[in-house]
Design a protein around this motif. Structure first.
Motif, PDB file in Angstrom:
ATOM      1  N   ARG A 247       0.848  -1.185   0.000  1.00  0.00           N
ATOM      2  CA  ARG A 247       0.000   0.000   0.000  1.00  0.00           C
ATOM      3  C   ARG A 247       0.887   1.239   0.000  1.00  0.00           C
ATOM      4  O   ARG A 247       1.812   1.350   0.806  1.00  0.00           O
TER       5      ARG A 247
ATOM      6  N   ARG B 154      -8.538   7.359   0.147  1.00  0.00           N
ATOM      7  CA  ARG B 154      -7.925   6.864  -1.088  1.00  0.00           C
ATOM      8  C   ARG B 154      -7.008   5.695  -0.771  1.00  0.00           C
ATOM      9  O   ARG B 154      -6.170   5.781   0.132  1.00  0.00           O
TER      10      ARG B 154
ATOM     11  N   LEU C  39      -4.243   3.129  -2.528  1.00  0.00           N
ATOM     12  CA  LEU C  39      -3.394   2.920  -3.699  1.00  0.00           C
ATOM     13  C   LEU C  39      -2.480   1.737  -3.439  1.00  0.00           C
ATOM     14  O   LEU C  39      -1.678   1.759  -2.510  1.00  0.00           O
TER      15      LEU C  39
ATOM     16  N   TYR D 177      -0.703  -0.414 -10.842  1.00  0.00           N
ATOM     17  CA  TYR D 177      -1.273   0.079  -9.589  1.00  0.00           C
ATOM     18  C   TYR D 177      -2.788  -0.152  -9.601  1.00  0.00           C
ATOM     19  O   TYR D 177      -3.417  -0.159 -10.660  1.00  0.00           O
TER      20      TYR D 177
ATOM     21  N   GLU E 286      -6.089   1.569  -7.697  1.00  0.00           N
ATOM     22  CA  GLU E 286      -6.434   2.750  -6.910  1.00  0.00           C
ATOM     23  C   GLU E 286      -7.937   2.807  -6.673  1.00  0.00           C
ATOM     24  O   GLU E 286      -8.735   2.500  -7.559  1.00  0.00           O
TER      25      GLU E 286
END
Length: 204
Positions: free
Chosen positions: A35, A59, A61, A74, A76
């Motif tokens: 993370r 958020r 990610l 990634y 997200e």
């Protein structure tokens, strides 16, 4: 050594810290998932980073990287402020959008299935133009450890997945994915990202 993009089956475990995963196959590590801490947007107008800024907890990610820490992609997710499930976005290392992992509504039929516990949650894997390239159909709610299916654009089965309790922590989940053959892009990357997307889209 098997490359993540060559594997036809893999398991996702969360052995230690929350939202830190290991993707492996028969004990061989294919990728690590970490993370990434994300700062809240700084709206003070200062020409430098605010040392007192807090991490943006709305958020999430995740960075999926090879065993040598080179990013593959990634995943997200921004928490929805209006209720419902906002999609997880899959992004390339250069910032290009690969696609999304999104909860698919079942309409009236889905509502009836939900009431009768026969509901099978569905996730739509869509490319950067919004076209569905894979449909994930989960097991019914009354049998959550049964296998789910991956379906291609024409409805044929292209793989299966299963979820069980994690051997590391009974409050966590272990996922196993199996595809019947190599998939073209972007379906391949979206399938690799799909179970991670499920983890961060659906509240624990």
């Amino acid at each position: 050594m098997t490359h993540l993009y060559e594997a036809l089956s893999w398991t996702i475990d969360e052995p230690e810290r929350p939202l830190e995963f290991v993707i492996h196959n028969d004990g061989e590590v294919l990728a690590n998932v970490t993370r990434v801490a994300v700062r809240r947007p700084d709206d003070t107008g200062l020409p430098y980073a605010d040392p007192h800024a807090q991490n943006d907890l709305s958020r999430t990610l995740l960075c999926v990287m090879d065993p040598h820490a080179t990013p593959y992609f990634y995943v997200e997710h921004f928490s929805s402020m209006s209720g419902g499930y906002s999609p997880a976005v899959v992004v390339a290392p250069d910032g290009g959008r690969i696609g999304v992992v999104a909860v698919k509504s079942g309409g009236l039929k889905g509502a009836f299935e939900l009431l009768t516990h026969r509901h099978r949650p569905k996730f739509s894997l869509r490319d950067a133009e919004g076209r569905e390239v894979v449909l994930m159909v989960g097991p019914p709610m009354d049998n959550p450890f049964a296998e789910g299916e991956l379906r291609g654009p024409k409805g044929s089965e292209i793989g299966r997945f299963a979820t069980r309790r994690s051997p590391h922590n009974e409050r966590r989940r272990q996922h196993t994915m199996r595809v019947h053959q190599a998939l073209p892009e972007p379906a391949r990357t979206l399938v690799l990202a799909s179970l991670l997307g499920m983890e961060i889209v659906i509240p624990r």
